[in-house]
Design a protein around this motif. Sequence first.
Motif, short mmCIF file in Angstrom:
data_model
loop_
_atom_site.label_atom_id
_atom_site.label_comp_id
_atom_site.label_asym_id
_atom_site.label_seq_id
_atom_site.Cartn_x
_atom_site.Cartn_y
_atom_site.Cartn_z
N GLY A 10 5.90 31.03 56.68
CA GLY A 10 5.75 30.94 55.22
C GLY A 10 6.57 31.97 54.48
O GLY A 10 6.12 32.55 53.50
N ALA A 13 12.14 30.40 53.18
CA ALA A 13 12.59 29.08 53.67
C ALA A 13 11.40 28.13 53.79
O ALA A 13 11.46 26.98 53.31
N GLU A 33 1.78 33.66 60.44
CA GLU A 33 0.97 34.61 61.22
C GLU A 33 0.54 35.82 60.39
O GLU A 33 -0.36 36.55 60.77
N GLN A 44 11.20 43.08 49.11
CA GLN A 44 12.57 43.16 48.59
C GLN A 44 12.56 43.44 47.09
O GLN A 44 12.23 42.56 46.29
C1 LIG Z 1 11.95 43.74 58.16
C2 LIG Z 1 12.98 42.90 57.44
C3 LIG Z 1 13.42 43.27 56.16
C4 LIG Z 1 14.38 42.49 55.49
N1 LIG Z 1 14.82 42.88 54.26
C5 LIG Z 1 15.86 42.22 53.70
C6 LIG Z 1 16.46 42.68 52.47
O1 LIG Z 1 16.07 43.69 51.92
N2 LIG Z 1 17.48 41.97 51.94
C7 LIG Z 1 17.94 40.85 52.55
O2 LIG Z 1 18.87 40.21 52.04
N3 LIG Z 1 17.40 40.39 53.68
C8 LIG Z 1 16.39 41.05 54.27
N4 LIG Z 1 15.87 40.62 55.43
C9 LIG Z 1 16.34 39.35 55.94
C10 LIG Z 1 15.25 38.32 55.67
O3 LIG Z 1 15.05 37.77 56.92
C11 LIG Z 1 15.62 37.31 54.58
O4 LIG Z 1 15.81 37.99 53.37
C12 LIG Z 1 14.57 36.22 54.32
O5 LIG Z 1 13.28 36.76 54.07
C13 LIG Z 1 14.52 35.25 55.48
O6 LIG Z 1 13.74 34.16 55.11
P1 LIG Z 1 13.07 33.20 56.17
O7 LIG Z 1 12.12 32.35 55.41
O8 LIG Z 1 14.12 32.58 56.99
O9 LIG Z 1 12.26 34.17 57.17
P2 LIG Z 1 11.16 35.29 56.89
O10 LIG Z 1 11.18 35.80 55.50
O11 LIG Z 1 11.33 36.28 58.00
O12 LIG Z 1 9.80 34.50 57.11
C14 LIG Z 1 9.40 34.03 58.37
C15 LIG Z 1 7.89 33.90 58.39
O13 LIG Z 1 7.51 33.28 59.62
C16 LIG Z 1 6.33 33.88 60.09
N5 LIG Z 1 6.27 33.65 61.54
C17 LIG Z 1 7.13 34.08 62.49
N6 LIG Z 1 6.78 33.62 63.71
C18 LIG Z 1 5.66 32.88 63.52
C19 LIG Z 1 4.82 32.10 64.40
N7 LIG Z 1 5.05 31.99 65.71
N8 LIG Z 1 3.73 31.46 63.86
C20 LIG Z 1 3.49 31.56 62.52
N9 LIG Z 1 4.26 32.24 61.66
C21 LIG Z 1 5.33 32.89 62.14
C22 LIG Z 1 6.44 35.33 59.66
O14 LIG Z 1 5.17 35.94 59.54
C23 LIG Z 1 7.18 35.23 58.33
O15 LIG Z 1 6.29 35.23 57.23
C24 LIG Z 1 14.89 41.35 56.12
C25 LIG Z 1 14.44 40.99 57.40
C26 LIG Z 1 13.52 41.75 58.06
C27 LIG Z 1 13.07 41.35 59.46
#
Ligand SMILES: Cc1cc2nc3c(=O)[nH]c(=O)nc-3n(C[C@H](O)[C@H](O)[C@H](O)COP(=O)(O)OP(=O)(O)OC[C@H]3O[C@@H](n4cnc5c(N)ncnc54)[C@H](O)[C@@H]3O)c2cc1C
Length: 370
Positions: A10, A13, A33, A44
């Motif tokens: 969640g 994306a 999770e 952020q």
């Molecule tokens: C610690 C950290 C800090 C970051 N800070 C920045 C920043 O300042 N600027 C920037 O541009 N980018 C940053 N990033 C990159 C960041 O990944 C992206 O900005 C963006 O949040 C990615 O979006 P996403 O939805 O793909 O993944 P995420 O935002 O990572 O969301 C993935 C979600 O999936 C959930 N999840 C994972 N595995 C499981 C499972 N097996 N079952 C259930 N739920 C699960 C997690 O709890 C999480 O909420 C950061 C990344 C990390 C790891």
Amino acid sequence: METDLLIIGGGPAGLHAAYVAASNGIKTIVVDESFSLGGQLRQQTQRLTNLPKQFDSQIGITLMQTLVERLTDLDVTILSKHTMIGTYKDGRIGVSNGQRTIPISAEKVIVTTGAAEEAFVFPGWTLPGVMTIGAAQIVMNREHVIPGKNAIIIGSNDFALEVGKQLIENGVSLQGVIENEDQLIGCKEETIQFLKEAGVPIYQNSYVTQASGAGEVEKVIINHNGSEKEMEIDLVCIGKGLTPILEPFEILSCDFAYEKDLGGWLPQYSTLMETSTASIYVAGNAAGITNLGAILLTAEIAAISVAESLGRQCKEEATEKRELLWQELYHLESADSKAKFHGRIKLMREFQDNVDIQLSKLFNMSVGGV
Ligand SMILES: Cc1cc2nc3c(=O)[nH]c(=O)nc-3n(C[C@H](O)[C@H](O)[C@H](O)COP(=O)(O)OP(=O)(O)OC[C@H]3O[C@@H](n4cnc5c(N)ncnc54)[C@H](O)[C@@H]3O)c2cc1C
């Protein structure tokens, strides 16, 4: 539980995919999770300028609130504090809160589990006070605790230096950026300018040889151009970069490919964002490390593809929308890195023979033929 669409993760994306899918009348469950939604957007505080045109430029935390709030009146069930831990033989997906496991039967699944940080390893790296740059950002912006007084950052990617800027703004003395290469890696000119004006030394051709201290980090020794330098610090932030989380795709028997510019190993996918396992889609950083605009667009492409395959959008409408989204994605992603978009196309071409004609044209134009 039974649903049309299960979204695992969640973050931005997953939340955007849920909105697009549910707006097309698709019954959706989002599993995360963590105890609250938003993923890595939750800490952020910087202004995001590279968003798709449907979003105004805004800070990350505000965008996160918008993405969560607009799901309120839609057919979206949220299961926080539930982790996807496996599949049953009949294809149902098991999500657990540690006490009980719920089998979820879903017609389609979008996996948006994001990325994990990588670490540099050196003697003393397990001491308290040594942490990833993302951990420092979480402690500071989410928990409102200053992680140290005197810091160094190892690595000079854009994310690491942006957090460096935030550390300084919160009163931390940043004593140096340590970069192994002879130049800074992929960071914005304005951030470098900020660090220069703040008097932060940039040590190129340098690496940390050791961190030490009594029970927590008190000093580090760096090798700078071949000579040793000792620094008294209580915070070491490691900024080696991100790599897609792979476990859910392993469980779902997806095939993988290696693309250095997208963060290393990642699931193979088509222009529909569908993986090698039928009905399993991918979006966000799990589909390649990129900027937030591209993260949101991959989510929308996956949700449109799901809507099409469930008969909620006709083929012509879905194809047209996808094409516009891929064009926007190309512009947003290439503004940061042409190599990333090039890597994405290479990955899709290797996996999918019949990239459709319009997309093929765009790809050829954008990267001069792959
Ligand atoms: C610690 C950290 C800090 C970051 N800070 C920045 C920043 O300042 N600027 C920037 O541009 N980018 C940053 N990033 C990159 C960041 O990944 C992206 O900005 C963006 O949040 C990615 O979006 P996403 O939805 O793909 O993944 P995420 O935002 O990572 O969301 C993935 C979600 O999936 C959930 N999840 C994972 N595995 C499981 C499972 N097996 N079952 C259930 N739920 C699960 C997690 O709890 C999480 O909420 C950061 C990344 C990390 C790891």
